[in-house]
Design an enzyme around this catalytic site. Structure first.
Site, short mmCIF file in Angstrom:
data_model
loop_
_atom_site.label_atom_id
_atom_site.label_comp_id
_atom_site.label_asym_id
_atom_site.label_seq_id
_atom_site.Cartn_x
_atom_site.Cartn_y
_atom_site.Cartn_z
N CYS A 1 0.69 -1.49 0.12
CA CYS A 1 0.21 -0.17 -0.33
C CYS A 1 0.96 1.27 0.09
O CYS A 1 0.62 1.68 1.17
CB CYS A 1 -0.76 0.24 1.26
SG CYS A 1 -1.92 0.94 1.07
N ASP B 1 11.29 -13.69 3.80
CA ASP B 1 12.44 -13.16 3.28
C ASP B 1 13.33 -13.14 4.84
O ASP B 1 14.73 -13.04 4.41
CB ASP B 1 12.38 -11.65 3.08
CG ASP B 1 11.42 -11.68 1.88
OD1 ASP B 1 11.68 -13.02 0.86
OD2 ASP B 1 11.60 -10.74 1.82
O1 F6P Z 1 8.61 -9.85 0.76
C1 F6P Z 1 8.14 -11.57 0.61
C2 F6P Z 1 8.61 -11.44 -1.91
O2 F6P Z 1 7.63 -12.35 -2.17
C3 F6P Z 1 9.70 -11.08 -1.98
O3 F6P Z 1 10.79 -12.05 -0.93
C4 F6P Z 1 9.93 -10.89 -3.09
O4 F6P Z 1 10.95 -9.97 -4.04
C5 F6P Z 1 8.44 -9.81 -3.20
O5 F6P Z 1 8.25 -10.35 -2.10
C6 F6P Z 1 7.90 -9.66 -4.23
O6 F6P Z 1 7.27 -9.08 -3.83
P1 F6P Z 1 5.35 -8.64 -4.68
O7 F6P Z 1 4.03 -10.21 -4.67
O8 F6P Z 1 4.87 -7.57 -4.67
O9 F6P Z 1 4.97 -9.21 -6.58
#
Ligand code: F6P
Length: 324
Positions: free
Chosen positions: A73, A128
Protein backbone atom coordinates in the site's frame (compact mmCIF):
# COMPACT_ATOMS: atom_id res chain seq x y z
CA UNK A 1 -8.64 -2.46 26.22
CA UNK A 2 -12.09 -2.83 24.71
CA UNK A 3 -11.50 -3.15 20.98
CA UNK A 4 -8.53 -4.38 18.95
CA UNK A 5 -7.97 -4.40 15.18
CA UNK A 6 -5.75 -6.87 13.32
CA UNK A 7 -4.48 -6.71 9.74
CA UNK A 8 -2.02 -8.50 7.45
CA UNK A 9 0.07 -6.48 5.03
CA UNK A 10 2.92 -6.83 2.51
CA UNK A 11 3.63 -10.22 0.93
CA UNK A 12 1.58 -13.12 2.29
CA UNK A 13 3.50 -15.73 4.29
CA UNK A 14 2.44 -19.24 5.36
CA UNK A 15 1.47 -19.13 9.03
CA UNK A 16 -0.22 -15.71 8.88
CA UNK A 17 -3.57 -17.46 9.33
CA UNK A 18 -2.32 -19.26 12.44
CA UNK A 19 -1.35 -15.82 13.81
CA UNK A 20 -4.79 -14.35 13.00
CA UNK A 21 -6.42 -17.33 14.74
CA UNK A 22 -4.29 -16.81 17.85
CA UNK A 23 -4.92 -13.06 17.91
CA UNK A 24 -8.70 -13.44 17.54
CA UNK A 25 -9.09 -16.16 20.14
CA UNK A 26 -6.70 -14.58 22.67
CA UNK A 27 -8.44 -11.22 22.33
CA UNK A 28 -11.90 -12.74 22.87
CA UNK A 29 -10.60 -14.83 25.79
CA UNK A 30 -9.23 -11.62 27.31
CA UNK A 31 -12.62 -9.89 27.02
CA UNK A 32 -11.77 -7.60 24.10
CA UNK A 33 -13.72 -7.13 20.91
CA UNK A 34 -11.67 -7.94 17.80
CA UNK A 35 -12.07 -6.75 14.24
CA UNK A 36 -10.13 -7.74 11.15
CA UNK A 37 -9.11 -5.12 8.61
CA UNK A 38 -9.22 -6.50 5.06
CA UNK A 39 -6.47 -5.68 2.54
CA UNK A 40 -3.90 -4.38 5.03
CA UNK A 41 -3.25 -0.64 5.35
CA UNK A 42 -5.41 -0.01 2.29
CA UNK A 43 -8.35 -1.47 4.20
CA UNK A 44 -7.69 1.03 7.00
CA UNK A 45 -7.99 3.87 4.47
CA UNK A 46 -11.08 2.30 2.89
CA UNK A 47 -12.74 1.48 6.22
CA UNK A 48 -12.88 -2.28 5.57
CA UNK A 49 -13.36 -3.45 9.14
CA UNK A 50 -15.10 -6.73 9.91
CA UNK A 51 -16.11 -8.25 13.21
CA UNK A 52 -14.23 -11.44 14.07
CA UNK A 53 -15.73 -14.18 16.22
CA UNK A 54 -14.35 -17.44 17.58
CA UNK A 55 -15.61 -19.40 14.59
CA UNK A 56 -14.41 -16.86 11.99
CA UNK A 57 -10.95 -18.36 12.42
CA UNK A 58 -12.00 -22.02 12.40
CA UNK A 59 -10.29 -24.33 9.92
CA UNK A 60 -7.53 -21.89 8.90
CA UNK A 61 -4.53 -23.07 10.92
CA UNK A 62 -3.38 -25.28 8.05
CA UNK A 63 -3.97 -22.75 5.26
CA UNK A 64 -1.34 -20.64 3.50
CA UNK A 65 -2.06 -17.04 2.48
CA UNK A 66 -4.16 -14.82 4.72
CA UNK A 67 -7.94 -14.82 5.19
CA UNK A 68 -7.79 -11.05 5.76
CA UNK A 69 -6.02 -10.64 2.42
CA UNK A 70 -3.10 -8.33 1.90
CA UNK A 71 -1.77 -5.63 -0.39
CA UNK A 72 1.29 -3.49 -0.73
CA UNK A 73 0.00 0.00 0.00
CA UNK A 74 2.13 2.94 -1.24
CA UNK A 75 -0.78 5.29 -0.35
CA UNK A 76 0.06 4.78 3.31
CA UNK A 77 3.23 6.82 2.73
CA UNK A 78 1.02 9.87 2.29
CA UNK A 79 0.13 11.71 5.49
CA UNK A 80 -3.18 12.74 3.98
CA UNK A 81 -4.22 9.11 3.36
CA UNK A 82 -3.00 8.10 6.79
CA UNK A 83 -5.23 10.78 8.32
CA UNK A 84 -8.22 9.08 6.64
CA UNK A 85 -7.08 5.74 8.07
CA UNK A 86 -6.74 7.29 11.54
CA UNK A 87 -10.24 8.76 11.37
CA UNK A 88 -11.54 5.27 10.53
CA UNK A 89 -9.66 3.78 13.47
CA UNK A 90 -11.19 6.36 15.80
CA UNK A 91 -14.72 6.05 14.32
CA UNK A 92 -14.49 2.27 14.77
CA UNK A 93 -13.43 2.84 18.42
CA UNK A 94 -10.15 0.90 17.96
CA UNK A 95 -7.96 1.12 21.07
CA UNK A 96 -5.06 -1.01 19.86
CA UNK A 97 -3.83 -2.48 16.57
CA UNK A 98 -1.88 -5.58 15.59
CA UNK A 99 -0.02 -5.51 12.27
CA UNK A 100 1.16 -8.82 10.80
CA UNK A 101 3.68 -8.43 7.97
CA UNK A 102 7.25 -7.88 6.81
CA UNK A 103 9.85 -5.20 7.33
CA UNK A 104 7.96 -2.47 5.44
CA UNK A 105 4.82 -3.15 7.45
CA UNK A 106 6.63 -2.55 10.70
CA UNK A 107 7.16 1.10 9.78
CA UNK A 108 3.41 1.43 9.21
CA UNK A 109 2.62 0.07 12.68
CA UNK A 110 5.17 2.38 14.27
CA UNK A 111 3.77 5.42 12.42
CA UNK A 112 0.20 4.70 13.53
CA UNK A 113 1.27 4.85 17.16
CA UNK A 114 3.53 7.85 16.64
CA UNK A 115 0.82 9.87 14.94
CA UNK A 116 -2.30 8.75 16.87
CA UNK A 117 -0.96 7.40 20.18
CA UNK A 118 -3.02 4.24 19.56
CA UNK A 119 -0.77 1.41 20.77
CA UNK A 120 0.40 -1.14 18.22
CA UNK A 121 2.13 -4.50 18.14
CA UNK A 122 3.94 -5.74 15.07
CA UNK A 123 4.13 -9.49 14.32
CA UNK A 124 6.95 -10.34 11.86
CA UNK A 125 5.72 -12.52 9.00
CA UNK A 126 7.69 -12.80 5.77
CA UNK A 127 9.32 -15.56 3.77
CA UNK A 128 12.40 -13.31 3.57
CA UNK A 129 13.28 -13.45 7.30
CA UNK A 130 14.84 -10.01 6.93
CA UNK A 131 13.30 -8.34 9.99
CA UNK A 132 15.77 -6.94 12.54
CA UNK A 133 14.97 -7.89 16.14
CA UNK A 134 13.82 -11.45 15.51
CA UNK A 135 15.72 -14.57 14.57
CA UNK A 136 12.66 -15.90 12.80
CA UNK A 137 9.69 -14.58 10.87
CA UNK A 138 6.45 -16.48 10.31
CA UNK A 139 6.58 -18.26 6.94
CA UNK A 140 10.34 -18.48 6.52
CA UNK A 141 10.56 -22.13 7.58
CA UNK A 142 7.80 -23.11 5.14
CA UNK A 143 9.50 -21.28 2.27
CA UNK A 144 12.81 -22.97 3.10
CA UNK A 145 11.13 -26.38 3.05
CA UNK A 146 9.44 -25.57 -0.27
CA UNK A 147 12.82 -24.48 -1.60
CA UNK A 148 14.71 -27.61 -0.58
CA UNK A 149 11.92 -29.81 -1.90
CA UNK A 150 12.39 -28.12 -5.29
CA UNK A 151 16.20 -28.43 -5.09
CA UNK A 152 15.91 -32.15 -4.29
CA UNK A 153 13.85 -32.60 -7.45
CA UNK A 154 16.18 -30.48 -9.57
CA UNK A 155 19.16 -32.48 -8.31
CA UNK A 156 17.67 -35.65 -9.82
CA UNK A 157 17.81 -34.06 -13.26
CA UNK A 158 21.13 -32.35 -12.59
CA UNK A 159 22.89 -35.60 -11.73
CA UNK A 160 21.13 -37.71 -14.37
CA UNK A 161 22.21 -35.27 -17.09
CA UNK A 162 25.47 -34.15 -15.49
CA UNK A 163 24.32 -30.55 -15.56
CA UNK A 164 24.86 -27.40 -13.62
CA UNK A 165 21.74 -25.73 -12.27
CA UNK A 166 21.30 -22.22 -10.97
CA UNK A 167 18.19 -21.96 -8.83
CA UNK A 168 16.92 -18.48 -8.06
CA UNK A 169 15.02 -18.01 -4.83
CA UNK A 170 13.21 -14.96 -3.44
CA UNK A 171 14.39 -12.66 -0.66
CA UNK A 172 14.28 -9.21 -2.20
CA UNK A 173 17.69 -7.55 -1.64
CA UNK A 174 18.65 -10.04 1.09
CA UNK A 175 20.11 -13.54 1.11
CA UNK A 176 18.55 -15.07 4.24
CA UNK A 177 16.27 -17.37 2.27
CA UNK A 178 18.95 -18.29 -0.29
CA UNK A 179 21.48 -19.07 2.43
CA UNK A 180 19.11 -21.35 4.34
CA UNK A 181 17.89 -23.13 1.19
CA UNK A 182 21.43 -23.44 -0.15
CA UNK A 183 22.83 -24.76 3.12
CA UNK A 184 20.08 -27.28 3.83
CA UNK A 185 19.62 -28.21 0.17
CA UNK A 186 23.32 -29.06 -0.21
CA UNK A 187 24.17 -26.40 -2.80
CA UNK A 188 27.73 -26.28 -4.11
CA UNK A 189 27.62 -22.48 -4.28
CA UNK A 190 25.38 -19.87 -2.64
CA UNK A 191 25.16 -16.45 -4.25
CA UNK A 192 23.76 -13.71 -2.05
CA UNK A 193 23.80 -9.91 -2.41
CA UNK A 194 25.43 -9.40 1.01
CA UNK A 195 28.63 -11.08 -0.22
CA UNK A 196 28.43 -10.28 -3.89
CA UNK A 197 32.16 -9.63 -4.14
CA UNK A 198 32.92 -13.14 -2.89
CA UNK A 199 32.27 -14.71 -6.27
CA UNK A 200 33.52 -13.74 -9.70
CA UNK A 201 32.41 -15.69 -12.74
CA UNK A 202 35.90 -17.15 -12.95
CA UNK A 203 35.83 -18.33 -9.35
CA UNK A 204 32.43 -20.01 -9.79
CA UNK A 205 33.63 -21.84 -12.89
CA UNK A 206 36.82 -22.98 -11.12
CA UNK A 207 34.85 -24.39 -8.20
CA UNK A 208 32.55 -26.26 -10.58
CA UNK A 209 35.38 -27.69 -12.67
CA UNK A 210 37.32 -28.78 -9.56
CA UNK A 211 34.19 -30.50 -8.23
CA UNK A 212 33.67 -32.38 -11.49
CA UNK A 213 37.34 -33.46 -11.43
CA UNK A 214 36.83 -34.80 -7.92
CA UNK A 215 33.94 -36.92 -9.20
CA UNK A 216 30.85 -34.74 -8.77
CA UNK A 217 28.25 -35.48 -11.41
CA UNK A 218 26.46 -32.12 -11.07
CA UNK A 219 26.47 -28.80 -9.29
CA UNK A 220 23.65 -26.79 -7.78
CA UNK A 221 24.04 -23.06 -7.35
CA UNK A 222 21.43 -21.29 -5.24
CA UNK A 223 21.16 -17.58 -6.03
CA UNK A 224 19.15 -14.93 -4.22
CA UNK A 225 16.96 -12.88 -6.55
CA UNK A 226 18.89 -9.79 -5.43
CA UNK A 227 22.21 -11.21 -6.64
CA UNK A 228 21.82 -10.52 -10.34
CA UNK A 229 20.59 -11.88 -13.64
CA UNK A 230 20.94 -15.66 -13.39
CA UNK A 231 20.02 -16.20 -17.03
CA UNK A 232 23.15 -14.26 -17.95
CA UNK A 233 25.27 -16.13 -15.43
CA UNK A 234 24.01 -19.51 -16.67
CA UNK A 235 24.97 -18.66 -20.25
CA UNK A 236 28.43 -17.48 -19.25
CA UNK A 237 29.07 -20.49 -16.99
CA UNK A 238 28.11 -22.88 -19.78
CA UNK A 239 30.43 -21.09 -22.19
CA UNK A 240 33.43 -21.13 -19.84
CA UNK A 241 33.03 -24.62 -18.36
CA UNK A 242 31.66 -26.32 -21.45
CA UNK A 243 29.07 -27.97 -19.16
CA UNK A 244 25.33 -27.83 -19.81
CA UNK A 245 23.95 -25.15 -17.51
CA UNK A 246 20.27 -24.51 -16.81
CA UNK A 247 18.51 -22.02 -14.58
CA UNK A 248 15.22 -22.17 -12.72
CA UNK A 249 13.35 -19.36 -10.97
CA UNK A 250 11.33 -20.82 -8.09
CA UNK A 251 9.13 -17.72 -7.85
CA UNK A 252 5.81 -17.58 -6.06
CA UNK A 253 5.60 -21.26 -5.15
CA UNK A 254 7.84 -20.22 -2.24
CA UNK A 255 5.17 -17.88 -0.88
CA UNK A 256 2.22 -20.25 -0.82
CA UNK A 257 1.33 -23.63 0.58
CA UNK A 258 0.54 -25.32 3.82
CA UNK A 259 2.55 -23.85 6.71
CA UNK A 260 5.02 -26.18 8.43
CA UNK A 261 4.55 -26.98 12.11
CA UNK A 262 7.20 -24.38 12.95
CA UNK A 263 5.57 -21.60 10.90
CA UNK A 264 2.21 -22.39 12.53
CA UNK A 265 3.74 -22.42 15.99
CA UNK A 266 5.39 -19.05 15.45
CA UNK A 267 2.03 -17.69 14.28
CA UNK A 268 0.33 -19.00 17.40
CA UNK A 269 2.87 -17.89 19.98
CA UNK A 270 3.49 -14.50 18.37
CA UNK A 271 -0.26 -13.94 18.04
CA UNK A 272 -0.88 -14.77 21.69
CA UNK A 273 2.00 -12.62 22.92
CA UNK A 274 0.95 -9.72 20.70
CA UNK A 275 -2.52 -9.53 22.26
CA UNK A 276 -1.29 -9.96 25.83
CA UNK A 277 1.38 -7.27 25.44
CA UNK A 278 -0.99 -4.91 23.59
CA UNK A 279 -3.54 -5.12 26.41
CA UNK A 280 -0.84 -4.43 29.00
CA UNK A 281 0.78 -1.60 27.05
CA UNK A 282 -0.16 1.99 27.62
CA UNK A 283 -1.06 4.68 25.09
CA UNK A 284 1.71 5.66 22.71
CA UNK A 285 3.50 2.27 22.95
CA UNK A 286 4.61 0.52 19.80
CA UNK A 287 5.95 -2.99 20.31
CA UNK A 288 7.11 -5.94 18.31
CA UNK A 289 7.11 -9.64 19.12
CA UNK A 290 9.95 -11.85 17.96
CA UNK A 291 12.18 -14.82 18.68
CA UNK A 292 15.61 -14.28 20.18
CA UNK A 293 17.81 -17.24 21.09
CA UNK A 294 14.81 -19.56 21.21
CA UNK A 295 12.68 -17.29 23.40
CA UNK A 296 9.61 -15.28 22.42
CA UNK A 297 10.34 -11.64 23.23
CA UNK A 298 8.35 -8.43 23.33
CA UNK A 299 10.55 -5.58 22.15
CA UNK A 300 10.08 -1.80 22.15
CA UNK A 301 9.79 -0.78 18.53
CA UNK A 302 12.06 2.24 19.09
CA UNK A 303 14.94 -0.19 19.65
CA UNK A 304 14.49 -2.00 16.35
CA UNK A 305 12.96 0.37 13.84
CA UNK A 306 15.13 1.23 10.81
CA UNK A 307 17.81 -1.28 11.80
CA UNK A 308 19.13 -3.77 9.31
CA UNK A 309 19.37 -7.48 10.07
CA UNK A 310 22.73 -9.08 9.34
CA UNK A 311 23.28 -12.42 7.65
CA UNK A 312 24.91 -15.27 9.60
CA UNK A 313 28.34 -15.23 7.96
CA UNK A 314 29.41 -18.40 9.72
CA UNK A 315 26.71 -20.49 8.01
CA UNK A 316 27.68 -18.90 4.71
CA UNK A 317 31.34 -19.80 5.25
CA UNK A 318 30.86 -23.35 6.47
CA UNK A 319 28.79 -24.24 3.45
CA UNK A 320 31.98 -23.91 1.44
CA UNK A 321 33.38 -26.84 3.47
CA UNK A 322 30.21 -28.92 3.07
CA UNK A 323 30.24 -28.29 -0.67
CA UNK A 324 33.70 -29.80 -1.15
O1 F6P B 1 8.80 -9.97 0.63
C1 F6P B 1 8.38 -11.21 0.18
C2 F6P B 1 8.61 -11.35 -1.29
O2 F6P B 1 8.12 -12.60 -1.69
C3 F6P B 1 10.05 -11.13 -1.77
O3 F6P B 1 10.86 -12.27 -1.52
C4 F6P B 1 9.84 -10.81 -3.22
O4 F6P B 1 10.90 -10.07 -3.75
C5 F6P B 1 8.59 -9.97 -3.16
O5 F6P B 1 7.90 -10.36 -2.00
C6 F6P B 1 7.69 -10.07 -4.34
O6 F6P B 1 6.72 -9.09 -4.19
P1 F6P B 1 5.31 -9.02 -4.90
O7 F6P B 1 4.42 -9.97 -4.22
O8 F6P B 1 4.89 -7.61 -4.67
O9 F6P B 1 5.54 -9.39 -6.31
Amino acid sequence: MKKIAVLTTGGDAPGMNAAIRAVVRTAIFSGAEIVGVEHGFKGLIENRFKQMGLSSVSGIINKGGTILQTLRCPEFHSREKREIAYRNLINNRIEGIIVIGGDGSRKGAFLITKETKIPSVFIPASIDNDVYGTDMTIGFDTAVNTGIDAIDKIRDTASSHERIFIVEVMGREHGFLALEIGLTGGAEIILIPEFKKDYTLEKICNIIIKGIKRGKDSSIIVAAEGFGNIKDWAGKIQKITGLETRYTVLGYIQRGGKPTAYSRKLGLVYGYEAVVSLIKSGKNKSLMVGMQNGKVMVIDMKKVINKEKRIDKKNYDINKIFAL
